[in-house]
Design an enzyme around this catalytic site. Structure first.
Site, PDB file in Angstrom:
ATOM      1  N   TYR A  66      -4.235   9.417  -0.692  1.00 55.58           N
ATOM      2  CA  TYR A  66      -3.782   8.043  -0.457  1.00 55.58           C
ATOM      3  C   TYR A  66      -3.526   7.335  -1.791  1.00 55.58           C
ATOM      4  O   TYR A  66      -2.514   6.658  -1.961  1.00 55.58           O
ATOM      5  CB  TYR A  66      -4.804   7.276   0.387  1.00 55.58           C
ATOM      6  N   GLU A 103       1.346   1.025  11.347  1.00 58.24           N
ATOM      7  CA  GLU A 103       0.365   0.042  10.889  1.00 58.24           C
ATOM      8  C   GLU A 103      -0.679  -0.271  11.953  1.00 58.24           C
ATOM      9  O   GLU A 103      -1.145  -1.400  12.064  1.00 58.24           O
ATOM     10  CB  GLU A 103       1.078  -1.232  10.414  1.00 58.24           C
ATOM     11  N   GLY A 143       0.836  -1.201   0.000  1.00 54.19           N
ATOM     12  CA  GLY A 143       0.000   0.000   0.000  1.00 54.19           C
ATOM     13  C   GLY A 143       0.867   1.246   0.000  1.00 54.19           C
ATOM     14  O   GLY A 143       1.847   1.339  -0.736  1.00 54.19           O
TER      15      GLY A 143
END
Length: 174
Positions: A133, A94, A20
């Site tokens: 993002y 995370e 990601g």
């Protein structure tokens, strides 16, 4: 006199598969406090998983990526070989994810015992990522040399989620 024995050797390292926003070394530096370009091993493939936006990030206020077991798919990402001292900062970044140990392939070699992260409390449906993002994910994919076809597929998936979940425009009535 009591001596302090470190829990790990400062020279120890671990392999980390990012799929990601952490694929982008510039964005990863923001969380880890140091440049991570030197720790990039290369583009890597995780077999038996697929990507999905199954978590809403409070910090980013949008959907963020997750990996879900699925034998019919593979996930492309970036393999890092990080110093162990960066592990606590990575875990902090995370938040909402847990460690998962996987095997990835990079440069014709299998890397067993590689850390990745998967969402703890998955949503039932995917949530669209925001533009910020999305751009970080796509920049990381391009910067670290993921296959062009995969980058296009990821871009189209993001775009379709954003279109599907975009608010309907207000219509004026006469």
């Amino acid at each position: 006199m009591t001596s302090v024995i470190p829990l790990y050797n400062p020279d120890d390292r671990f392999y980390y598969f990012a799929y990601g926003s952490c694929m982008c070394p510039v964005d990863l530096k923001r969380s880890l406090g140091e440049s991570t370009h030197a720790y990039v091993v290369g583009p890597a493939t995780l077999a038996g998983y697929r990507l999905g936006f199954f978590r809403r990030s409070r910090l980013r206020n949008c959907g963020v990526l997750d990996v879900v077991p699925d034998q019919n798919y593979t996930v492309q990402g970036v393999l890092y070989h990080l110093p162990w001292r960066l592990s606590p900062a990575l875990d902090l970044r995370e938040e909402g994810y847990c460690h998962e140990t996987v095997t990835v392939n990079c440069n014709g070699r299998a890397y067993a015992e590689t850390r990745t992260y998967s969402v703890i409390s998955k949503t039932h449906e995917e949530i669209a990522p925001n533009e910020w993002y999305s751009s970080v994910v796509m920049r990381g994919a391009a910067t670290c040399g993921l296959p062009e076809q995969y980058c296009w597929e990821l871009f189209h998936h993001i775009h379709s989620l954003q279109r599907r979940q975009a608010p309907e425009p207000l219509r004026r009535t006469a």
